[in-house]
Enzyme design. Structure first.
Site, PDB file in Angstrom:
ATOM      1  N   GLY A 116      46.281  57.227  47.427  1.00  0.00           N
ATOM      2  CA  GLY A 116      46.779  56.176  48.302  1.00  0.00           C
ATOM      3  C   GLY A 116      47.338  54.971  47.574  1.00  0.00           C
ATOM      4  O   GLY A 116      47.652  55.005  46.388  1.00  0.00           O
ATOM      5  N   ILE A 117      47.465  53.873  48.316  1.00  0.00           N
ATOM      6  CA  ILE A 117      48.012  52.634  47.763  1.00  0.00           C
ATOM      7  C   ILE A 117      47.128  52.100  46.657  1.00  0.00           C
ATOM      8  O   ILE A 117      47.609  51.646  45.620  1.00  0.00           O
ATOM      9  CB  ILE A 117      48.182  51.583  48.879  1.00  0.00           C
ATOM     10  CG1 ILE A 117      49.236  52.049  49.883  1.00  0.00           C
ATOM     11  CG2 ILE A 117      48.559  50.221  48.294  1.00  0.00           C
ATOM     12  CD1 ILE A 117      50.614  52.269  49.288  1.00  0.00           C
ATOM     13  N   GLU A 157      46.355  36.868  42.299  1.00  0.00           N
ATOM     14  CA  GLU A 157      46.362  37.776  41.146  1.00  0.00           C
ATOM     15  C   GLU A 157      47.752  37.855  40.522  1.00  0.00           C
ATOM     16  O   GLU A 157      47.887  37.799  39.293  1.00  0.00           O
ATOM     17  CB  GLU A 157      45.870  39.161  41.561  1.00  0.00           C
ATOM     18  CG  GLU A 157      44.371  39.216  41.771  1.00  0.00           C
ATOM     19  CD  GLU A 157      43.848  40.612  42.060  1.00  0.00           C
ATOM     20  OE1 GLU A 157      42.627  40.750  42.238  1.00  0.00           O
ATOM     21  OE2 GLU A 157      44.658  41.570  42.114  1.00  0.00           O
ATOM     22  N   HIS A 213      18.496  38.261  28.001  1.00  0.00           N
ATOM     23  CA  HIS A 213      19.111  37.168  27.242  1.00  0.00           C
ATOM     24  C   HIS A 213      19.669  37.707  25.930  1.00  0.00           C
ATOM     25  O   HIS A 213      19.021  38.534  25.295  1.00  0.00           O
ATOM     26  CB  HIS A 213      18.054  36.097  26.940  1.00  0.00           C
ATOM     27  CG  HIS A 213      18.544  34.998  26.045  1.00  0.00           C
ATOM     28  ND1 HIS A 213      19.326  33.963  26.502  1.00  0.00           N
ATOM     29  CD2 HIS A 213      18.379  34.790  24.711  1.00  0.00           C
ATOM     30  CE1 HIS A 213      19.604  33.154  25.501  1.00  0.00           C
ATOM     31  NE2 HIS A 213      19.046  33.628  24.399  1.00  0.00           N
TER      32      HIS A 213
END
Length: 479
Positions: free
Chosen positions: A39-40, A201, A458
């Protein structure tokens, strides 16, 4: 006449995922496609735009190599043709992958344009054209035009760019996002009409490659669906990068010359200005592909260009379902995929939970990235919640500073009475990869207590998520 349990019309992210899940559930399944497997999204949307933006990111980093103690011998410039070629190659690879997955799961591909002639019956005609030109030949092994029967028909035909009067695309001077993905050459200046995810974008991509970019947004806030604070932070970053932004403004007239456009922009105070640029991108949203499917003749209910469905994709006509963009906002690939799975699992009698739209994350891949899920602070207050809001800036995070990305913000919104996480909003480096942590938390109905007791590794950017939660309750450590 071939007969199936499920036929899906459209092979975009919603369509092909739905078809594969249908086959996994033991249902005989086919998918009808008229131009592109994937698809797109895979061919002209999500994926190729991210490939373009990645090229822009690499260029940006190389231009700032000195900041990292690196010396480049010679300048780094963008070869627009090569950038586009890489983007198209990425799309082609993934589209081929979709064909492999459908074949692997024994989903038949029917090539052509489908019309539902009555519940349980589809007539497929030969494809006449693709979004970018002539019809694309059927892939090897695909079935062709004919009449097909199915107990359940799922419409997953997606959406196309919305066209406003006076801003009709011509492929040369006024572009849709299709045209903006394959520019024949690099424009020196650009007007982007609309500041949603698509508009921002492309504005970010072309600005990074060196174009002078002006964004025109009719609403007072750019990125209208985002939290006001996040949008304001992003705007400052865009403007710092040289982008010109006109909000509360409307394009009232467009004049074309041989190789440029002149846009008359009316500002909120009633004053007007004329902006000239090489090209214009119309990014004013999308509209569902509901035409020529036979839906109107069958009495399928629609609203504002989209098919009306319940939480399981059911329309008002038995045996006909709709999912993805064609079933209404938010028009996002991951929404389409999940909506399709819920739909076909309900068809198969698996009793899934009804689809919920309030926990769908949104991501914008500009520089800086933006990501969010749930209610904004303003929407939460409008809904009657008393809120606790936490914030943590990137400048307080060791990993962000080490990456050279000290600008950004993580924001969390909680129900003050129950501790329920109502929304999370981020702007900064790699936040599109961080947001899923809060999505999972919301799906698990997590409160602030569980999030506070979770151990975040961390040094990572994810520590800011933890600190934002702590800050909402006056317990932030590193700020």
């Amino acid at each position: 006449m071939s007969s199936y349990d499920v036929i899906v019309i459209g092979s975009g992210p919603g369509g092909y995922v739905t078809a594969i899940r249908s086959a996994q559930l033991g249902l005989k399944t086919a998918v009808v496609e008229r131009e592109h497997l994937g698809g797109i999204c895979l061919n002209w949307g999500c994926i190729p735009t991210k490939a373009l933006l990645r090229s822009a990111e690499v260029l940006h980093n190389s231009q700032h190599a000195k900041d990292f103690g690196l010396v480049l011998n010679g300048s780094v410039t963008a070869d627009v043709g090569a950038v586009v070629k890489r983007s198209r190659g990425v799309s082609a690879q993934l589209a081929t992958g979709v064909g492999f997955l459908l074949k692997k799961n024994k989903v038949d591909v029917i090539w052509g344009e489908a019309e539902i002639t009555k519940p349980g019956e589809i007539v497929v005609k030969a494809s006449t054209k693709s979004v970018q030109g002539p019809a694309i030949p059927a892939p090897k092994g695909a079935q062709g035009p004919g009449t097909y029967q199915a107990k359940n028909i799922i419409v997953a035909t997606g959406a196309r760019p919305r066209v406003l009067p006076g801003l009709e695309p011509d492929k040369k001077l006024i572009w849709t996002y299709f045209d903006a993905m394959v520019p024949p050459d690099m424009p020196k200046s650009l007007i982007v009409v609309g500041s949603g995810a698509i508009g921002i974008e492309f504005a970010s991509f072309y600005r990074t490659l060196g174009a002078e970019v002006t964004v025109v947004e009719v609403l007072p806030q750019i990125l209208p669906v985002e939290d006001e604070e996040i949008a304001a932070h992003a705007r400052k970053r865009f403007e710092k990068a040289g982008m010109k932004i006109l909000s509360g403004a409307k394009v009232t007239k467009v004049e074309k010359t041989a190789n440029s456009v002149k846009a008359t922009v009316e500002m909120g105070d009633g004053k007007s200005q004329v902006i000239e640029a090489d090209r214009m991108i119309s990014a004013v949203g999308v509209v569902g592909n509901i035409e020529n499917l036979g839906l109107e003749k069958l009495g399928v209910k629609t609203d504002r260009g989209c098919v009306v469905v319940d939480g399981f994709g059911k329309t008002n006509v038995p045996g006909i379902f709709a999912i993805g963009d064609v079933a209404g906002p938010p028009m996002l690939a991951h929404k389409a995929e999940h909506e399709g799975v819920v739909c076909v699992e309900a068809i198969a009698g698996k009793n899934p939970h009804a689809f919920e739209k309030d926990k769908i994350p949104g991501c914008t891949y500009c520089t800086p990235q933006i990501a969010s899920v749930g209610l904004t602070e303003k929407k939460a207050k409008e809904a009657g919640f008393t809120v606790k809001v936490g914030r943590f800036p990137f400048i307080g995070n060791g990993k962000a500073i080490a990456l050279g990305e000290p600008e950004g913000l993580v924001k969390t919104v909680f129900d003050a009475k129950t501790g329920r996480l109502l929304g999370a909003h981020m702007v900064g480096a790699e936040v599109t990869e961080l947001i899923q942590g809060f999505v999972i938390a919301m799906n698990l109905e997590t409160t602030e207590e569980e999030l506070m007791h979770a151990v975040f590794p961390h040094p990572t950017l994810s520590e800011m998520m933890h600190e934002s939660v702590l800050d909402a309750y006056g317990r932030a450590i590193h700020m």
